[in-house]
Design a protein around this motif. Structure first.
Motif, PDB file in Angstrom:
ATOM      1  N   ASN A   1     -11.242  -9.622 -12.958  1.00 39.17           N
ATOM      2  CA  ASN A   1     -11.876 -10.174 -14.157  1.00 39.17           C
ATOM      3  C   ASN A   1     -13.019  -9.284 -14.643  1.00 39.17           C
ATOM      4  N   ILE A   2     -13.817  -8.771 -13.684  1.00 34.67           N
ATOM      5  CA  ILE A   2     -14.908  -7.862 -14.037  1.00 34.67           C
ATOM      6  C   ILE A   2     -14.340  -6.590 -14.659  1.00 34.67           C
ATOM      7  N   ALA A   3     -13.287  -6.068 -14.046  1.00 36.76           N
ATOM      8  CA  ALA A   3     -12.648  -4.855 -14.572  1.00 36.76           C
ATOM      9  C   ALA A   3     -12.123  -5.092 -15.982  1.00 36.76           C
ATOM     10  N   GLN A   4     -11.520  -6.240 -16.204  1.00 37.32           N
ATOM     11  CA  GLN A   4     -10.976  -6.559 -17.532  1.00 37.32           C
ATOM     12  C   GLN A   4     -12.087  -6.648 -18.572  1.00 37.32           C
ATOM     13  N   GLU A   5     -13.189  -7.296 -18.197  1.00 36.69           N
ATOM     14  CA  GLU A   5     -14.313  -7.456 -19.127  1.00 36.69           C
ATOM     15  C   GLU A   5     -14.967  -6.120 -19.470  1.00 36.69           C
ATOM     16  N   ARG A   6     -15.026  -5.216 -18.488  1.00 39.90           N
ATOM     17  CA  ARG A   6     -15.741  -3.955 -18.674  1.00 39.90           C
ATOM     18  C   ARG A   6     -14.823  -2.788 -19.041  1.00 39.90           C
ATOM     19  N   GLY A   7     -13.534  -3.019 -19.105  1.00 39.64           N
ATOM     20  CA  GLY A   7     -12.608  -1.938 -19.434  1.00 39.64           C
ATOM     21  C   GLY A   7     -12.453  -0.927 -18.317  1.00 39.64           C
ATOM     22  N   LEU A   8     -12.561  -1.383 -17.061  1.00 42.46           N
ATOM     23  CA  LEU A   8     -12.458  -0.505 -15.902  1.00 42.46           C
ATOM     24  C   LEU A   8     -11.064  -0.605 -15.283  1.00 42.46           C
ATOM     25  N   PHE A   9     -10.697   0.392 -14.487  1.00 42.97           N
ATOM     26  CA  PHE A   9      -9.476   0.280 -13.701  1.00 42.97           C
ATOM     27  C   PHE A   9      -9.835  -0.209 -12.298  1.00 42.97           C
ATOM     28  N   VAL A  10      -8.830  -0.616 -11.539  1.00 46.44           N
ATOM     29  CA  VAL A  10      -9.021  -1.031 -10.147  1.00 46.44           C
ATOM     30  C   VAL A  10      -8.164  -0.142  -9.270  1.00 46.44           C
ATOM     31  N   LYS A  11      -8.786   0.450  -8.260  1.00 45.60           N
ATOM     32  CA  LYS A  11      -8.065   1.293  -7.303  1.00 45.60           C
ATOM     33  C   LYS A  11      -7.913   0.514  -6.003  1.00 45.60           C
ATOM     34  N   LEU A  12      -6.670   0.347  -5.551  1.00 39.70           N
ATOM     35  CA  LEU A  12      -6.368  -0.454  -4.368  1.00 39.70           C
ATOM     36  C   LEU A  12      -5.823   0.413  -3.243  1.00 39.70           C
ATOM     37  N   HIS A  13      -6.458   0.350  -2.093  1.00 43.07           N
ATOM     38  CA  HIS A  13      -5.902   1.007  -0.906  1.00 43.07           C
ATOM     39  C   HIS A  13      -4.607   0.306  -0.540  1.00 43.07           C
ATOM     40  N   THR A  14      -3.546   1.067  -0.264  1.00 46.19           N
ATOM     41  CA  THR A  14      -2.277   0.466   0.127  1.00 46.19           C
ATOM     42  C   THR A  14      -1.802   1.012   1.469  1.00 46.19           C
ATOM     43  N   GLY A  15      -1.085   0.147   2.221  1.00 42.64           N
ATOM     44  CA  GLY A  15      -0.485   0.569   3.474  1.00 42.64           C
ATOM     45  C   GLY A  15      -1.200   0.072   4.703  1.00 42.64           C
ATOM     46  N   GLU A  16      -0.585   0.343   5.850  1.00 42.84           N
ATOM     47  CA  GLU A  16      -1.145   0.104   7.185  1.00 42.84           C
ATOM     48  C   GLU A  16      -1.089  -1.348   7.632  1.00 42.84           C
ATOM     49  N   ARG A  17      -1.437  -2.282   6.784  1.00 44.80           N
ATOM     50  CA  ARG A  17      -1.389  -3.702   7.132  1.00 44.80           C
ATOM     51  C   ARG A  17      -0.643  -4.464   6.045  1.00 44.80           C
ATOM     52  N   GLU A  18      -0.051  -5.602   6.449  1.00 42.30           N
ATOM     53  CA  GLU A  18       0.794  -6.356   5.520  1.00 42.30           C
ATOM     54  C   GLU A  18       0.052  -6.746   4.248  1.00 42.30           C
ATOM     55  N   ASN A  19      -1.196  -7.192   4.374  1.00 41.33           N
ATOM     56  CA  ASN A  19      -1.937  -7.626   3.198  1.00 41.33           C
ATOM     57  C   ASN A  19      -2.353  -6.469   2.293  1.00 41.33           C
ATOM     58  N   CYS A  20      -2.088  -5.237   2.716  1.00 42.84           N
ATOM     59  CA  CYS A  20      -2.428  -4.070   1.900  1.00 42.84           C
ATOM     60  C   CYS A  20      -1.204  -3.327   1.402  1.00 42.84           C
ATOM     61  N   GLU A  21      -0.022  -3.799   1.727  1.00 44.56           N
ATOM     62  CA  GLU A  21       1.180  -3.100   1.281  1.00 44.56           C
ATOM     63  C   GLU A  21       1.278  -3.167  -0.242  1.00 44.56           C
ATOM     64  N   ALA A  22       1.767  -2.098  -0.837  1.00 41.02           N
ATOM     65  CA  ALA A  22       1.791  -1.981  -2.299  1.00 41.02           C
ATOM     66  C   ALA A  22       2.460  -3.164  -2.977  1.00 41.02           C
ATOM     67  N   GLY A  23       3.564  -3.627  -2.408  1.00 46.93           N
ATOM     68  CA  GLY A  23       4.304  -4.722  -3.023  1.00 46.93           C
ATOM     69  C   GLY A  23       3.523  -6.017  -3.116  1.00 46.93           C
ATOM     70  N   MET A  24       2.532  -6.183  -2.238  1.00 50.39           N
ATOM     71  CA  MET A  24       1.722  -7.393  -2.244  1.00 50.39           C
ATOM     72  C   MET A  24       0.867  -7.495  -3.509  1.00 50.39           C
ATOM     73  N   TYR A  25       0.675  -6.373  -4.188  1.00 47.60           N
ATOM     74  CA  TYR A  25      -0.200  -6.354  -5.362  1.00 47.60           C
ATOM     75  C   TYR A  25       0.547  -6.505  -6.688  1.00 47.60           C
ATOM     76  N   GLN A  26       1.864  -6.655  -6.624  1.00 45.11           N
ATOM     77  CA  GLN A  26       2.610  -6.746  -7.889  1.00 45.11           C
ATOM     78  C   GLN A  26       2.205  -7.996  -8.675  1.00 45.11           C
TER      79      GLN A  26
END
Length: 247
Positions: free
Chosen positions: A109-134
């Motif tokens: 929400n902060i990123a949307q309000e400020r026009g920022l992107f979000v960078k997400l670490h992916t991999g290593e653990r299930e809650n960080c796998e790329a598909g979890m962020y779709q």
């Protein structure tokens, strides 16, 4: 840059490494936020990097739960003196971030309000796998999302195919995975959403040889695989991406 376990990576140290590898412009985040949420200290780091890089370094704010508690809208950390923050970084291994949890949604929400992107670490653990962020990429179609490392690569490719706001960087990406990524990108037309990443200085912790030499080798091998798309992946995509943020 910043505090990383027992090492503190200063701006001069990072700049020297990148210069020796032939890298002149880059985006970065500070791992110091993992050990301190002091806005003044974090600003001091950014000011030093901004001045020493002569504005060529673009800051990404590494966000922690403590920072959100201290400043729910992150405004305490948005001082432009050290260069305008261009994105927010979330690392779901350094601390727990549920892929569709309330805290992560607040960051989006902060990123949307400020026009920022979000960078997400992916991999290593299930809650960080790329598909979890779709799901969250779909929920926030106006927020550009960088899937750092692209792990697992098959999941990352699926997110890129399904979400036009998703991007990927190549930091710590095995060359075989990068080849898979390029094949899929050419087939599905998302070569303009691939960003070269070095993850400097972390690879140096696992090397017995020179980090600049390792980076030069990575660049050459990535260039060979990218072929005609190298110019886009090495700098054009990043330039277009960074000039869109922030508003």
């Amino acid at each position: 840059m910043g505090q990383y376990f027992d090492d503190y990576y200063t701006p001069p140290r990072i700049l020297r490494t990148l210069r020796l590898a032939g890298i002149t412009h880059f985006a970065y985040s500070s791992t110091s936020t993992v050990v301190t949420d002091d806005p003044s200290f974090l600003l001091e780091e950014r000011v030093a990097m901004h001045e020493l890089s002569e504005g060529r370094a673009k800051p990404i704010l590494w966000v922690t739960h403590d920072m959100l508690k201290r400043s729910p809208d992150l405004s305490l950390y948005m001082n432009d003196t050290g260069g305008k923050i261009c994105g927010l970084k979330i690392h779901g291994v350094s601390e727990s971030w549920l892929p569709n949890g309330r805290e992560l949604q607040r960051v989006f929400n902060i990123a949307q309000e400020r026009g920022l992107f979000v960078k997400l670490h992916t991999g290593e653990r299930e809650n960080c796998e790329a598909g979890m962020y779709q799901e969250i990429c779909t929920r926030f179609p106006d927020v550009r999302v960088v899937l750092a490392h692209g792990r697992p690569i098959g999941q990352a490719i699926n997110v890129l195919r399904n979400c036009s706001n998703a991007f990927i960087d190549t930091s710590f990406m095995p060359h075989g995975h990068f080849q898979q990524l390029m094949d899929a990108a050419r087939q599905s037309c998302f070569t303009d959403r691939i960003l070269f990443g070095s993850d400097t200085p972390i690879p140096g912790r696992h090397l017995k040889s020179s980090l600049p030499r390792h980076l030069r080798s990575r660049i050459e091998q990535t260039k060979r695989i990218a072929g005609k798309d190298w110019q886009k992946i090495s700098w054009e995509n990043a330039q277009n991406f960074l000039t869109l943020a922030p508003k």
